[in-house]
Design an enzyme around this catalytic site. Structure first.
Site, PDB file in Angstrom:
ATOM      1  N   ASP A 197       0.810  -1.627   0.288  1.00  0.00           N
ATOM      2  CA  ASP A 197      -0.060  -0.123   0.301  1.00  0.00           C
ATOM      3  C   ASP A 197       0.785   1.103  -0.308  1.00  0.00           C
ATOM      4  OD1 ASP A 197      -2.331   1.783   0.582  1.00  0.00           O
ATOM      5  OD2 ASP A 197      -2.184   1.203   2.171  1.00  0.00           O
ATOM      6  N   GLU A 223      -1.859  -1.490  -3.167  1.00  0.00           N
ATOM      7  CA  GLU A 223      -3.148  -1.119  -3.343  1.00  0.00           C
ATOM      8  C   GLU A 223      -2.825   0.955  -3.272  1.00  0.00           C
ATOM      9  OE1 GLU A 223      -5.453   0.292   0.906  1.00  0.00           O
ATOM     10  OE2 GLU A 223      -4.568  -0.968   1.282  1.00  0.00           O
ATOM     11  N   GLU A 249     -11.140   3.992  -0.476  1.00  0.00           N
ATOM     12  CA  GLU A 249     -11.041   4.227   0.709  1.00  0.00           C
ATOM     13  C   GLU A 249     -11.079   5.866   0.717  1.00  0.00           C
ATOM     14  OE1 GLU A 249      -6.880   4.652   3.474  1.00  0.00           O
ATOM     15  OE2 GLU A 249      -6.720   2.865   2.174  1.00  0.00           O
ATOM     16  N   HIS A 299     -12.041  -1.044   3.256  1.00  0.00           N
ATOM     17  CA  HIS A 299     -11.163  -0.107   3.978  1.00  0.00           C
ATOM     18  C   HIS A 299     -11.223  -0.297   5.496  1.00  0.00           C
ATOM     19  CE1 HIS A 299      -9.091   3.733   5.641  1.00  0.00           C
ATOM     20  NE2 HIS A 299      -8.298   2.552   5.564  1.00  0.00           N
TER      21      HIS A 299
END
Length: 359
Positions: A197, A223, A249, A299
């Site tokens: 991420d 991500e 998210e 999320h």
């Protein structure tokens, strides 16, 4: 029927609070705001949002504005859609996305919690879900961690039965990211999935480079490699690499999802139940994703997401942090890489009074 009589606003700080950093944020405090509704029959329902140390006065103000709006009117705890429509009209002048939607979402969640207690049923049963286990992954791997801290965390997740872990990337030096991924792979072995991420911290060329290097190590998905609204960038990354892309998210509606679907630029949809506006909006976005064969992987908010994931076809998984576990009276069971919805009424947990500071 049961009406909302009062709202109480609290703040709580995680027992595991510490300074952490990702590619775009330095976080000094792992804190939460909790909204509790009280009905005329003394039924209570709670909702919470992850606030960290950001804008505490603005968050408090948004919640207080909503409180005044509610207490000047009469709403039954089941009138989530009506209340949302009314408050959106009230707050339109300064804009619905942002903190005003966060506040409304927390109230929405608290109303569902109270409704569950009124009906004496867990949320997943009220919504027609099934008692199924949901795949879960352990999240963390902050860039501020030393190598030892990083490896201790992922090895602890493995010891606790997790089958997948996510770590942060987006360092100023891509080679550092690659080395951290390699170390994690060595530590957890080939049987554990690893995800990365970047928290929007990279540009397209960097994201492509890191994607290709990470793919050689074996990465399950990537991500938020770049800014969430750079739709053409996501399209380019997905076309030029073999890595799956996850995003969602930071979205307050389905606009980004629709555009990414149109561009064939997303592999996993990650709605945040607070940002997107509560239970109904979460389910609306999940339905759109599923209709387009995009798996749903929400999320952060596992205590809300797992009950909701039981209501959709082929739920992909949930994200797990331990941040509220010591603050609540009932944490979810996690075993052998799965998390299980509980049987208690509402969302299945309450914040312990001794950890709440009324504000």
């Amino acid at each position: 029927m049961t009406k909302i009589k009062d709202l109480k606003i609290y703040k709580a700080t995680s027992k595991t609070s510490r300074k952490i950093s990702d590619a775009t944020h330095d976080i000094s405090d792992i804190s939460f705001h909790i909204l509790e509704i009280v009905t005329d029959k003394e039924i209570r329902g709670q909702g919470y949002l992850l606030s960290f140390h950001y804008s505490p006065n603005a968050i408090k103000g948004a919640l207080e504005d909503l409180k005044h709006f509610i207490l000047e009117r009469e709403y039954h705890i089941y009138e989530t859609v009506k209340l949302k429509k009314d408050y959106k009209a009230e707050t339109e002048y300064f804009g619905n996305p942002g903190l005003q939607r966060w506040a409304l979402a927390v109230l929405n969640i608290a109303m569902w919690d109270a409704w569950g207690h009124q009906l004496e049923q867990p949320i997943w049963k009220i919504l027609g879900g099934s008692k199924i286990k949901i795949p879960v992954y352990g999240s963390g791997g902050w860039l501020s961690y030393s190598e030892q801290e990083l490896l201790e965390e992922v090895k602890d997740y493995k010891k606790r039965g997790f089958k997948a872990v996510k770590i942060k990337v987006g360092s100023e030096n891509i080679e550092r990211d690659v080395q951290r991924i390699k170390k994690v792979r060595e530590a957890v072995g080939r049987d554990i999935k690893i995800m990365i991420d970047a928290n929007q911290g990279l540009e397209v060329p960097e994201a492509i480079k890191l994607s290709k290097l990470a793919a050689e190590i074996g990465i399950h998905w990537f991500e938020e490699p770049i800014l969430h609204n750079d739709f053409s960038g996501y399209e380019i990354i997905r076309r030029k690499t073999n890595i799956a892309l996850a995003m969602g998210e930071r979205e307050y509606n389905c606009t980004a999802l629709k555009e990414l679907i149109r561009r064939n630029a997303i592999d996993l949809w990650q709605p945040d139940i607070i940002r997107i506006g509560g239970v109904e909006e979460w389910k609306k976005s999940a339905s759109l994703a599923i209709l387009n064969n995009i798996p749903v992987l929400p999320h952060y908010y596992k205590d809300y997401d797992v009950p909701l994931l039981t209501t959709i076809s082929k739920p992909y998984g949930a994200e797990s942090f331990d941040w509220i576990d010591q603050l609540i009276d009932n944490k979810m069971k996690i075993e052998d890489g799965y998390i299980y919805p509980g049987e208690r009424n509402g969302w299945g947990f309450k914040f312990k009074k001794e950890h709440l500071e009324e504000i």
